[in-house]
Design a protein around this motif. Structure first.
Motif, PDB file in Angstrom:
ATOM      1  N   GLY A  73       0.804  -1.237   0.000  1.00  0.00           N
ATOM      2  CA  GLY A  73       0.000   0.000   0.000  1.00  0.00           C
ATOM      3  C   GLY A  73       0.823   1.266   0.000  1.00  0.00           C
ATOM      4  N   THR A  87       0.382  -0.068  -6.094  1.00  0.00           N
ATOM      5  CA  THR A  87      -1.039  -0.382  -5.902  1.00  0.00           C
ATOM      6  C   THR A  87      -1.892   0.724  -6.550  1.00  0.00           C
ATOM      7  OG1 THR A  87      -1.189   0.851  -3.835  1.00  0.00           O
ATOM      8  CG2 THR A  87      -0.572  -1.481  -3.669  1.00  0.00           C
ATOM      9  N   HIS A  88      -3.145   0.384  -6.837  1.00  0.00           N
ATOM     10  CA  HIS A  88      -4.042   1.377  -7.451  1.00  0.00           C
ATOM     11  C   HIS A  88      -4.191   2.590  -6.538  1.00  0.00           C
ATOM     12  CE1 HIS A  88      -7.809   3.238  -8.805  1.00  0.00           C
ATOM     13  NE2 HIS A  88      -7.523   2.724  -9.989  1.00  0.00           N
ATOM     14  N   GLU A  89      -4.318   2.316  -5.256  1.00  0.00           N
ATOM     15  CA  GLU A  89      -4.547   3.401  -4.303  1.00  0.00           C
ATOM     16  C   GLU A  89      -3.336   4.350  -4.236  1.00  0.00           C
ATOM     17  OE1 GLU A  89      -5.426   2.001  -0.382  1.00  0.00           O
ATOM     18  OE2 GLU A  89      -5.696   4.032   0.389  1.00  0.00           O
ATOM     19  N   THR A  92      -2.833   6.319  -7.581  1.00  0.00           N
ATOM     20  CA  THR A  92      -3.815   7.401  -7.697  1.00  0.00           C
ATOM     21  C   THR A  92      -3.446   8.549  -6.762  1.00  0.00           C
ATOM     22  OG1 THR A  92      -5.476   5.700  -8.091  1.00  0.00           O
ATOM     23  CG2 THR A  92      -6.311   7.901  -7.668  1.00  0.00           C
ATOM     24  N   ALA A 389      -8.451  -3.436  -6.445  1.00  0.00           N
ATOM     25  CA  ALA A 389      -9.230  -2.481  -7.243  1.00  0.00           C
ATOM     26  C   ALA A 389     -10.066  -3.167  -8.325  1.00  0.00           C
ATOM     27  CB  ALA A 389      -8.296  -1.460  -7.894  1.00  0.00           C
ATOM     28  N   THR A 404     -13.808   0.329 -11.351  1.00  0.00           N
ATOM     29  CA  THR A 404     -12.753   1.234 -10.892  1.00  0.00           C
ATOM     30  C   THR A 404     -12.024   1.766 -12.122  1.00  0.00           C
ATOM     31  OG1 THR A 404     -12.442  -0.269  -9.048  1.00  0.00           O
ATOM     32  CG2 THR A 404     -10.737   1.404  -9.371  1.00  0.00           C
TER      33      THR A 404
END
Ligand code: HEM
Length: 465
Positions: A73, A87-89, A92, A389, A404
């Motif tokens: 993360g 990670t996508h989070e 972004t 995601a 997503t």
């Protein structure tokens, strides 16, 4: 010694002061040493190093999975000195965070030889940084190479905001309809030629000439010399990974010089005889004093580079995935599925795999602190395969409901200006291929591009029936 208008010594002067053979030798040695160092780290299991080297580079997705696990993360560290978010989070978050930019905190380019941060190799916890071009101008060898000016892509606000506003009208929806007509007409012609031959190369005979024709229309370049444009685009696109060899360095210098000459000439012609195209609009801004000639030429060059190899790879990656997963037949049965196939390709195997950002102050991500001026790779393609995601992310499904948003067109201030154009070109190519060549199938080994940032087939032999 040459001087610029202000009478100061220019970088070009410094570059040409070394005999060429010596500079070539130094550059060649430096590239070889860096490659060997990177390969040694890759062999020892360093995931970021593996992204840059064969065989891991050929299928980077297991490496992305390892990076997502390692980063948990947050930020994944690597002995290469390059940090990464996977990670996508986290991707972004970095793209949207205004504390990150594409330059250093004080506005200088990464690897600017006058930058203290770069001289000391500062980064998060001593980690270094990377640039889009991967060049290090402090080195006399690489200093011979004309740095690639990526216009918007290498600008932070306020210059980025000003130039982006000037470029935006080129991509207005009413223009898209006009480009769609061009795309359909060009694709039809290319498919006629390909069908007459039976066997053809999907990349060089369709996926490359299509975006070149659309960009030529966008820039209103008459009688475009497609093979020359393809050569320039290839040299500049490959440079996103850094300079591969002395030969590549020279090809890059030639391409940049040729493009500057071409666009310089175009500016003069449009000033004498303005039209509706983007260059004419920008010449007007130039005369109003809202932008400089250098900015205009760089922006035109960016439109060419950004819109060419990316779209080529989109078409190639889509056909490869459709063929490999047995979903080509679904597209043939329902050519309207082209819309979903393009979107799924962008998530599953995007043409631009990663980008980079630099922290403008100390920033904490997922419990780790990135220090001011440290660089971070944003792994856009890894975000598309993040199980947190996307459900069942390693499965290619053109009917997937994209709950997503993928990050194939990046995010935040630099979100791709040509996203709608690229989607339209991809859809036209897939739809018309499925309609006109329903029995299309591979006819030999796909040769991948030698690249980390851009991913797609360099050659893709296929048979029409
Ligand atoms: C499938 C095709 C394409 C993909 C995957 C793609 C991807 C991207 C990505 C990832 C960025 C942002 C990089 C970053 O955040 O550092 C970007 C920016 C950009 N793209 Fe695209 N692109 C595509 C097609 C196009 C086309 C067709 C054009 C125009 C002809 C275009 C023009 C631009 C421009 C001008 C920017 C700079 C935006 C800015 O910095 O504000 N792209 N693209």
């Amino acid at each position: 010694m040459t001087t610029d208008q202000a009478g100061t010594r220019t970088r070009r002067t410094r570059r040409t002061s070394l005999p060429r053979w010596r500079a070539d030798l130094r550059l060649g040695t430096r590239i070889a040493v860096m490659r060997a160092g990177g390969l040694a780290l890759a062999l020892r299991g360093d995931p970021v190093a593996r992204l840059m080297h064969k065989p891991w580079r050929l299928d980077p997705y297991p490496t992305y999975a390892a990076l997502r696990a390692a980063a948990a993360g947050g930020v994944a560290r690597s002995r290469t000195g390059i940090n990464a978010v996977a990670t996508h989070e986290a991707c972004t978050a970095v793209l949207r965070d205004r504390r990150f930019g594409v330059r250093l905190a004080d506005g200088r380019m990464p690897f600017d030889p006058t930058s203290d941060a770069q001289r000391s190799g500062a980064g998060a916890d001593g980690n270094g940084t990377s640039t889009a071009s991967g060049q290090d101008p402090t080195d006399p060898g690489t200093a011979l190479i004309e740095p690639i000016d990526l216009s918007l892509l290498s600008l932070d606000p306020p210059d980025h905001t000003r130039l982006r506003r000037l470029a935006q009208p080129t991509f207005a929806p009413r223009r898209l309809a006009q480009y769609r007509d061009t795309a359909r007409e060009v694709t039809g012609r290319l498919l006629d030629d390909a069908a007459a031959r039976g066997s053809f190369d999907l990349t060089t005979d369709l996926a490359a000439p299509l975006p070149i024709s659309v960009i030529a229309e966008l820039l209103a370049i008459p009688h475009v010399d497609t093979p020359r444009f393809a050569r320039w685009g290839r040299a500049l696109g490959a440079a996103l990974d850094g300079v591969r060899s002395v030969r590549h360095a020279h090809a890059l210098s030639r391409a940049t010089a040729d493009l500057r000459a071409l666009f310089g000439d175009l500016v003069e012609r449009r000033r004498a005889d303005p039209g509706e195209d983007v260059i004419s609009q920008l010449v007007h801004e130039l005369d109003e004093g809202t932008l400089t000639l250098d900015e205009l030429v760089s922006l035109a060059q960016l439109l060419l580079v950004a819109g060419f190899e990316t779209t080529t790879n989109l078409v190639g990656n889509a056909v490869r995935a459709l063929q490999a997963t047995g979903t080509w037949g679904d597209l043939v049965a329902d050519p309207g599925l082209a819309v979903g196939a393009v979107e799924e390709t962008l998530r599953f195997d995007p043409p631009v795999q990663l980008t980079a950002r630099f922290a403008h102050e100390d920033v904490e991500i997922g419990g780790r602190t990135l220090r001011r001026d440290s660089g971070v790779l944003v792994l856009l393609a890894s975000a598309g395969r993040d199980p947190a995601a996307h459900r069942d992310p390693d499965r290619f499904d053109p009917r997937r409901e994209q709950t997503t948003p993928h990050l194939a067109f990046s995010g935040g201030a630099h979100y791709c200006l040509g996203a709608a154009l690229a989607r339209m070109e991809g859809e036209v190519a897939l739809e018309m291929l499925a309609e006109r060549m329903p029995r299309l199938r591979p006819a030999g080994r796909i040769v991948p591009r030698v690249a980390t940032v851009l991913r797609g087939p360099r050659n893709f032999p296929v048979r029409a029936a």
